[in-house]
Design a protein around this motif. Structure first.
Motif, PDB file in Angstrom:
ATOM      1  N   ASN A 113       0.818  -1.217   0.000  1.00  0.00           N
ATOM      2  CA  ASN A 113       0.000   0.000   0.000  1.00  0.00           C
ATOM      3  C   ASN A 113       0.852   1.267   0.000  1.00  0.00           C
ATOM      4  O   ASN A 113       0.319   2.378   0.078  1.00  0.00           O
ATOM      5  N   GLY A 114       2.171   1.072  -0.076  1.00  0.00           N
ATOM      6  CA  GLY A 114       3.051   2.229  -0.125  1.00  0.00           C
ATOM      7  C   GLY A 114       3.434   2.785   1.230  1.00  0.00           C
ATOM      8  O   GLY A 114       4.033   3.859   1.309  1.00  0.00           O
ATOM      9  N   GLN A 115       3.086   2.059   2.304  1.00  0.00           N
ATOM     10  CA  GLN A 115       3.395   2.548   3.637  1.00  0.00           C
ATOM     11  C   GLN A 115       4.789   2.077   4.061  1.00  0.00           C
ATOM     12  O   GLN A 115       5.163   0.934   3.843  1.00  0.00           O
ATOM     13  N   LEU A 116       5.586   2.984   4.687  1.00  0.00           N
ATOM     14  CA  LEU A 116       6.941   2.663   5.146  1.00  0.00           C
ATOM     15  C   LEU A 116       6.868   1.784   6.382  1.00  0.00           C
ATOM     16  O   LEU A 116       6.311   2.181   7.415  1.00  0.00           O
ATOM     17  N   LEU A 117       7.454   0.578   6.272  1.00  0.00           N
ATOM     18  CA  LEU A 117       7.469  -0.341   7.401  1.00  0.00           C
ATOM     19  C   LEU A 117       8.771  -0.253   8.203  1.00  0.00           C
ATOM     20  O   LEU A 117       8.812  -0.616   9.370  1.00  0.00           O
ATOM     21  N   GLY A 118       9.829   0.226   7.547  1.00  0.00           N
ATOM     22  CA  GLY A 118      11.127   0.317   8.217  1.00  0.00           C
ATOM     23  C   GLY A 118      12.240   0.318   7.185  1.00  0.00           C
ATOM     24  O   GLY A 118      12.045   0.682   6.010  1.00  0.00           O
ATOM     25  N   PHE A 119      13.409  -0.114   7.623  1.00  0.00           N
ATOM     26  CA  PHE A 119      14.581  -0.106   6.729  1.00  0.00           C
ATOM     27  C   PHE A 119      15.392  -1.378   6.917  1.00  0.00           C
ATOM     28  O   PHE A 119      15.491  -1.920   8.024  1.00  0.00           O
ATOM     29  N   ALA A 120      15.970  -1.818   5.798  1.00  0.00           N
ATOM     30  CA  ALA A 120      16.953  -2.915   5.837  1.00  0.00           C
ATOM     31  C   ALA A 120      18.342  -2.282   5.742  1.00  0.00           C
ATOM     32  O   ALA A 120      18.613  -1.497   4.826  1.00  0.00           O
ATOM     33  N   LYS A 121      19.199  -2.625   6.692  1.00  0.00           N
ATOM     34  CA  LYS A 121      20.521  -1.981   6.764  1.00  0.00           C
ATOM     35  C   LYS A 121      21.621  -3.042   6.678  1.00  0.00           C
ATOM     36  O   LYS A 121      21.623  -4.022   7.429  1.00  0.00           O
ATOM     37  N   ILE A 122      22.523  -2.843   5.715  1.00  0.00           N
ATOM     38  CA  ILE A 122      23.644  -3.778   5.511  1.00  0.00           C
ATOM     39  C   ILE A 122      24.947  -2.992   5.674  1.00  0.00           C
ATOM     40  O   ILE A 122      25.154  -1.973   5.016  1.00  0.00           O
ATOM     41  N   THR A 123      25.813  -3.484   6.571  1.00  0.00           N
ATOM     42  CA  THR A 123      27.082  -2.807   6.862  1.00  0.00           C
ATOM     43  C   THR A 123      28.229  -3.790   6.674  1.00  0.00           C
ATOM     44  O   THR A 123      28.139  -4.954   7.091  1.00  0.00           O
ATOM     45  N   ARG A 124      29.311  -3.298   6.056  1.00  0.00           N
ATOM     46  CA  ARG A 124      30.498  -4.129   5.882  1.00  0.00           C
ATOM     47  C   ARG A 124      31.711  -3.407   6.469  1.00  0.00           C
ATOM     48  O   ARG A 124      31.882  -2.203   6.270  1.00  0.00           O
ATOM     49  N   ASP A 125      32.565  -4.137   7.187  1.00  0.00           N
ATOM     50  CA  ASP A 125      33.777  -3.577   7.788  1.00  0.00           C
ATOM     51  C   ASP A 125      34.877  -3.512   6.728  1.00  0.00           C
ATOM     52  O   ASP A 125      35.379  -4.539   6.283  1.00  0.00           O
ATOM     53  N   LEU A 126      35.254  -2.277   6.329  1.00  0.00           N
ATOM     54  CA  LEU A 126      36.298  -2.084   5.318  1.00  0.00           C
ATOM     55  C   LEU A 126      37.540  -1.411   5.922  1.00  0.00           C
ATOM     56  O   LEU A 126      38.295  -0.763   5.211  1.00  0.00           O
ATOM     57  N   THR A 127      37.739  -1.595   7.230  1.00  0.00           N
ATOM     58  CA  THR A 127      38.857  -0.925   7.895  1.00  0.00           C
ATOM     59  C   THR A 127      40.190  -1.300   7.273  1.00  0.00           C
ATOM     60  O   THR A 127      41.042  -0.438   7.009  1.00  0.00           O
ATOM     61  N   ASP A 128      40.392  -2.605   7.025  1.00  0.00           N
ATOM     62  CA  ASP A 128      41.672  -3.049   6.455  1.00  0.00           C
ATOM     63  C   ASP A 128      41.913  -2.412   5.095  1.00  0.00           C
ATOM     64  O   ASP A 128      43.024  -1.963   4.779  1.00  0.00           O
ATOM     65  N   ARG A 129      40.852  -2.363   4.281  1.00  0.00           N
ATOM     66  CA  ARG A 129      40.999  -1.738   2.962  1.00  0.00           C
ATOM     67  C   ARG A 129      41.288  -0.254   3.091  1.00  0.00           C
ATOM     68  O   ARG A 129      42.129   0.304   2.387  1.00  0.00           O
ATOM     69  N   LYS A 130      40.591   0.424   4.041  1.00  0.00           N
ATOM     70  CA  LYS A 130      40.799   1.846   4.250  1.00  0.00           C
ATOM     71  C   LYS A 130      42.236   2.108   4.688  1.00  0.00           C
ATOM     72  O   LYS A 130      42.899   3.033   4.187  1.00  0.00           O
TER      73      LYS A 130
END
Length: 639
Positions: A113-130
């Motif tokens: 119905n177009g109503q916002l239910l929330g968010f899917a959040k994906i995080t990756r640790d790139l410290t070594d690359r940084k």
């Protein structure tokens, strides 16, 4: 219907198990207000929170304090709603307070119905690359600065076609082109016309392409048309797939080295002799001024001494001053003559501490600023029986060897201790009293083979043309002839300890006068300003003038002399040394002429210097000078 619901539940369970099994990504849900509603194993591993600790908390707690203050968490959610997705990188905070660099994706979850239910959040640790990127960036920057800072080598890149793509300071210095003049030009511009005609530039690139490297020596041309001999290295640069990206080119100007090598090969023996003569010339030139000053002291004080009789208290002062000058002057003379002829030993009573102190200036200049010299002598050390000149030469030989063994600097300790050799001693020395003079360096030291051969005639480790190999053998022969002993102790990496065992001199030795007495001289009384930075010469000259009846005002520098004149000190004549630091005699004369145009000025000098202007017209008093010379030059100046 039940079966359908059951299948859906099983599918959802599988999906949850799949998400929870992912450990390389933090995958979790947040509601429309940013509250965390789910938590997988990857999120726990990255951020350190257990599921029970974090569910119900706001996701902004993972942001740094600065990012929270800037409203970054809410802007990320707003962007996801507005654009359908948020993606970015930044620093995040773990439970233990440490930071990590993360790549974040936030997707909004919308129902049918177009109503916002929330968010899917994906995080990756790139410290070594940084960290790797930062390290690489810093390394590349340092490398660029390093290459640009090199001035002895021309370092630059070529395109696969041979066109110059960058240019360092060394290339500019060696070849004369500014970066804007040469970047984009073909590197064949540096080749001689002859080499271009035979295709040498193309051949160099072809070999570098085929073999990975090209290296040779040949003539190149600078911007101004002059030629120089270049040592050239061309390396092919390839990408990961083997594609040729270009060439790295390093060029060094070896013209001088090549010319020196040619001269050495053609005239090796002649050059060896020339170097020996050059050493004598350098020694003579370096001590010329001090040598003449010393002779001035000798002649002046001895000239006065022979006029004095009785218990005049000045006799002691004159004797001490003249003796110091005489010993130093004689030692310098003998040292120079030693290069040309062999000397007979003239043994006398020698005070080792005074002898070493007398040549300390020459030792320091010979050793250089990188080597520290220390002396330690007992106050009651007995005098030894030795030839003063040869003993000084022996110490200088040992000091020179120590210097060569310490190319990066170091220290030398010169010390002496009394020793007694008994009849039953196994030593090669005759029983009696000795003084062991030691010279200890912190140099490279010698291995057993070198140490065993060190005193052999013509043995040297200094290479062709850098040493005769006679230094230590001369020391050995001299000490043995005196009835002493020369001992060398050394270990590789532990320095060298050289010992000169010298027999103690018999008591009652006397020194004969060097010059006969001369008749006293009478001259008119004047007020004379004497300027000299050498205290011995200043004292000697002042005493000569006072002995003639003059009043003397002394100054140790040009600045001090000018101050005296500005204070209206009564001066009839000025005698100034020529070679003084900060203000030379000629410069002082110019300044004095402005203050007192009519004041007579005499320049005392040990050099045959060429003067210009006003100073060239002044009377000159060559060093060394006698009292008679002073009378004559003063008479000439006061006309």
């Amino acid at each position: 219907m039940i079966e359908k619901n059951k299948a859906a539940a099983i599918e959802e369970m599988r999906f949850r198990l799949l998400i929870d099994a992912v450990v390389d990504y933090a995958i979790y849900m947040i509601d429309p207000g940013g509250i965390i509603t789910s938590w997988n194993s990857g999120a726990k591993r990255f951020k350190g929170y257990e599921e029970a600790e974090i569910l119900g908390e706001h996701f902004s707690r993972f942001y740094t304090a600065d990012d929270r203050a800037a409203g970054l968490p809410q802007r990320a959610l707003d962007t996801a709603i507005r654009e359908g997705r948020f993606e970015g990188e930044g620093w995040r905070v773990r439970k233990d307070g440490t930071n990590f660099w993360s790549h974040v994706v936030i997707d909004p979850i919308i129902d049918p119905n177009g109503q916002l239910l929330g968010f899917a959040k994906i995080t990756r640790d790139l410290t070594d690359r940084k960290m790797a990127e930062e390290t690489l960036k810093q390394s590349e920057q340092q490398f660029r600065l390093l290459v640009q800072g090199v001035t002895d080598y021309a370092i630059y890149m070529l395109s696969p076609e041979g066109r110059v793509s960058n240019w360092n300071q060394g290339a500019q210095r060696i070849k004369g082109y500014l970066p804007e003049e040469i970047i984009g030009q073909h590197f064949s511009i540096f080749y001689t016309p002859e080499d271009r005609e035979i295709g040498e530039p193309a051949r160099a690139l072809e070999i570098a392409t085929r073999e990975g490297r090209f290296e040779n020596r040949s003539w190149r041309v600078r911007k101004d048309g002059t030629r120089f001999l270049a040592h050239v290295v061309v390396d092919a640069i390839r990408g990961d797939t083997g594609t040729l990206l270009g060439f790295a080119k390093i060029t060094r100007d070896v013209t001088e080295a090549h010319q020196a090598q040619e001269a050495l090969e053609k005239t090796r023996e002649a050059l060896f002799q020339a170097q020996k003569m050059q050493a004598i010339g350098q020694l003579s030139g370096g001590i010329a001024h001090d040598f003449n000053n010393l002779l001035t002291v000798i002649l002046g004080n001895l000239e006065i001494l022979q006029k004095r009789t009785g218990d005049d208290p000045k006799i002691g002062r004159l004797l001490e001053n003249a003796t110091q000058g005489a010993l130093r002057g004689v030692s310098l003379t003998q040292r120079m003559l030693a290069f040309a002829r062999r000397q007979e030993l003239k043994t006398e009573s020698v005070n080792i501490a005074q002898l070493v102190q007398g040549i300390m200036g020459l030792l320091r200049s010979s050793m250089g600023p990188g080597i520290r010299i220390e002396t330690q002598f007992p106050e009651d050390l007995e005098a030894v029986l030795a030839d003063t000149n040869q003993l000084e030469l022996a110490i200088l030989n040992l000091a020179t060897n120590a210097r060569d063994a310490m190319p990066d600097g170091g220290s030398v300790l010169i010390t002496a201790q009394p020793q007694v050799v008994l009849e039953q001693s196994q030593a090669t020395l005759t029983a009696g009293r000795y003084v062991c003079l030691s010279l200890i360096d912190s140099g490279e030291g010698m291995d057993e083979h070198t140490l065993a051969s060190a005193r052999d005639p013509f043995f040297t480790t200094k290479g062709l043309g850098k040493g005769t190999g006679l230094g230590l053998s001369m020391v050995h022969g001299f000490i043995e002839q005196l009835g002493g002993r020369f001992v060398l102790k050394s270990e590789k990496g532990r320095g060298t300890h050289a010992e000169l065992w010298l027999p103690v001199a018999a008591a009652g030795a006397t020194v004969k006068p060097l010059y006969p007495a001369i008749e006293p001289i009478s001259v008119p009384r004047l007020s004379v300003l004497v300027v000299d930075d050498d205290s011995l010469v200043l004292t000697s000259t002042s005493l000569l003038l006072e002995d003639l009846g003059h009043r003397v005002v002394s100054a140790t520098s040009g600045a001090q002399a000018l101050k005296l004149l500005e204070q209206n000190e009564i001066i009839d004549l000025m005698i100034t040394d020529m070679a003084m630091p900060q203000m030379s005699g000629a410069q002082l004369a110019h300044s004095v002429r402005l203050l007192k145009p009519d004041l007579p000025i005499i320049l005392a000098t040990g050099y045959a210097e060429r003067l210009e202007g006003f100073a060239a017209q002044l009377p000159r008093l060559p060093k060394p000078f006698t009292q008679l010379n002073l009378v004559e030059i003063i008479a000439q100046s006061m006309k």
